[in-house]
Each structure stands twice: as C-alpha cells, then as structure tokens.
Design an enzyme around this catalytic site. Structure first.
Site, short mmCIF file in Angstrom:
data_model
loop_
_atom_site.label_atom_id
_atom_site.label_comp_id
_atom_site.label_asym_id
_atom_site.label_seq_id
_atom_site.Cartn_x
_atom_site.Cartn_y
_atom_site.Cartn_z
NE ARG A 51 15.29 -23.79 27.40
CZ ARG A 51 14.98 -23.87 26.68
NH1 ARG A 51 14.99 -25.18 25.76
NH2 ARG A 51 13.65 -22.96 26.23
CB SER A 123 17.13 -16.19 32.74
OG SER A 123 17.73 -17.92 32.18
CE LYS A 152 16.96 -21.35 25.67
NZ LYS A 152 17.25 -20.17 27.64
#
Length: 229
Positions: A51, A123, A152
C-alpha cells in the site's frame, strides 16, 4: 490461476487469509522496509499487500522497483503479493491480485482489467457494499476499522465487529478480513465474529521486532506451527 513463486492458487480456499500484512515505505518508522517485510514473512504473514500511496510515497520507477523487490520476497516465502489500488502497477509487475477501496477504482472495472484469474479484494463497510463487491467478482472483502487506527488518517469511526457479523451472517461463504487497530490479543474476538483473519499495518510495521510481532498473531490464530517457515 494466480501465480506466486512455484505455487498456483486454484481457488481462494487454498489462500490463507489469517495474517494479512499491509505495508508501504511510510509505515516503517525505522529501518529498511524490505527488511521489515522479510521479518514479517519469517514470522508467518500469510498474505502481503503493498500500500504505497499518499504524500511522500514512492512513484514511477522507484515504486515499480520497490514493488518488484517486495514481490520477490513474497515468492521466496510462497505468499501471495497484492497491490493496493494501482491497477496499472499490479499488471505491470504481474501481481497475484489487487485490493481496492470504495473511493478507488470501481471493483467491476478492476475485475474486467484483471481477468478472472487474479485475486480481487474490496474494502466494504455495509451489507450492501459487500453484496456489490460479490457481484463485481471480489474474492474477499476487508472490513473496518474494527478498532481505532492511526495508520490511515482519513479512516472511518471504529465500528467494532458488528458489521463483520452482519456480513458473515448474510454471506457465509464470503471470506472476510478484519482491519483497523487489531492486536494479537483481539484475534479471538475477530475470528468469533466470522472473519477468516486480520489485516495488520502498524502492529507489525511499527514494531521493534516485526518477526516476533507476526509470530504472536500467528500463535493467536491457533496455528503456532506456521511460525517457522
């Protein structure tokens, strides 16, 4: 069939979602990100997602080179290599799959670009989003944040395991990975809610000993034999 190393995954049932490690270069507080990834794999991570996004993230050739290095490590440990959001990169490096969020690419379009033989994760936060992911051809869904997370900055409010239980009850055959502030001590609760495993970022990437941190999660899964690879 998605290929990683010398192994072919003919179906998602043969992929272990137990400890899904997610990492980008910015998630590693100290040390070499590749060394952290190798330690996590040695500790028993069963799936890896790159990511690499946001301010300060690698781009272009640097991102491609880092992705290939991560992929090679995954191949050594026979672990699927997943790319977050970047479909072009996933195809360029011949990744085993891709994971997209609700604000990223449309999952149906991604499946069309990937073809039928790569892993697609999506997600989701509701039963309706899970149903849409299934219709788009998702192989698994990620749900969270279960607990509060700092990995996040724009993460939603922690929702506990309620959503996981709802989706698991509605779609019992759908593999679910929990994410968000999860520790090894919470694994029993996560598994009891209907998830097949947990996605972890900072608990491993930010740990002083990534291998030991991963091993603790594997032990919490009830499979200590997977610690040594």
């Amino acid at each position: 069939m998605a290929i990683c190393g010398n192994r072919r995954w003919k179906s998602l049932e043969s992929i272990d979602l137990g400890l899904y490690f997610i990492m980008g270069t910015k998630d590693v507080r100290s040390g070499n990100p590749l060394a952290v990834l190798e330690s996590a794999l040695r500790g028993g991570a069963t799936l890896f997602q790159l990511r690499e996004k946001g301010p300060g993230a690698l781009e272009g050739e640097e991102k491609f080179a880092f992705a290939k290095s991560c992929q090679r490590l995954c191949q050594v440990f026979d672990v699927p290599f997943i790319v977050n959001d970047d479909v072009d990169l996933a195809l360029a490096v011949d990744a085993d799959g891709i994971h997209v969020g609700q604000d990223d690419w449309d999952a149906a379009r991604v499946r069309k670009r990937l073809g039928p033989d790569r892993i697609l994760g999506v997600s989701v936060h509701t039963v309706a989003e899970a149903e849409a992911a299934i219709a788009a051809g998702a192989n698994y869904v990620g749900m969270g944040p279960v607990f509060g997370t700092r990995s996040k900055p724009n993460a939603r409010t922690a929702a506990g395991t309620v959503g996981i239980r709802e989706v698991a009850a509605r779609f019992p055959e759908l593999p679910i990975v929990a994410i968000g502030g999860i520790t090894a001590g919470a694994m029993a609760e996560i598994l009891a809610s209907g998830a097949q495993g947990a996605a972890v970022i900072s608990a491993i990437a930010g740990a002083g000993d990534a291998e030991q941190a991963a091993a603790e999660f594997v032990a919490a899964l009830g499979r200590p034999e997977a610690v040594m690879r």
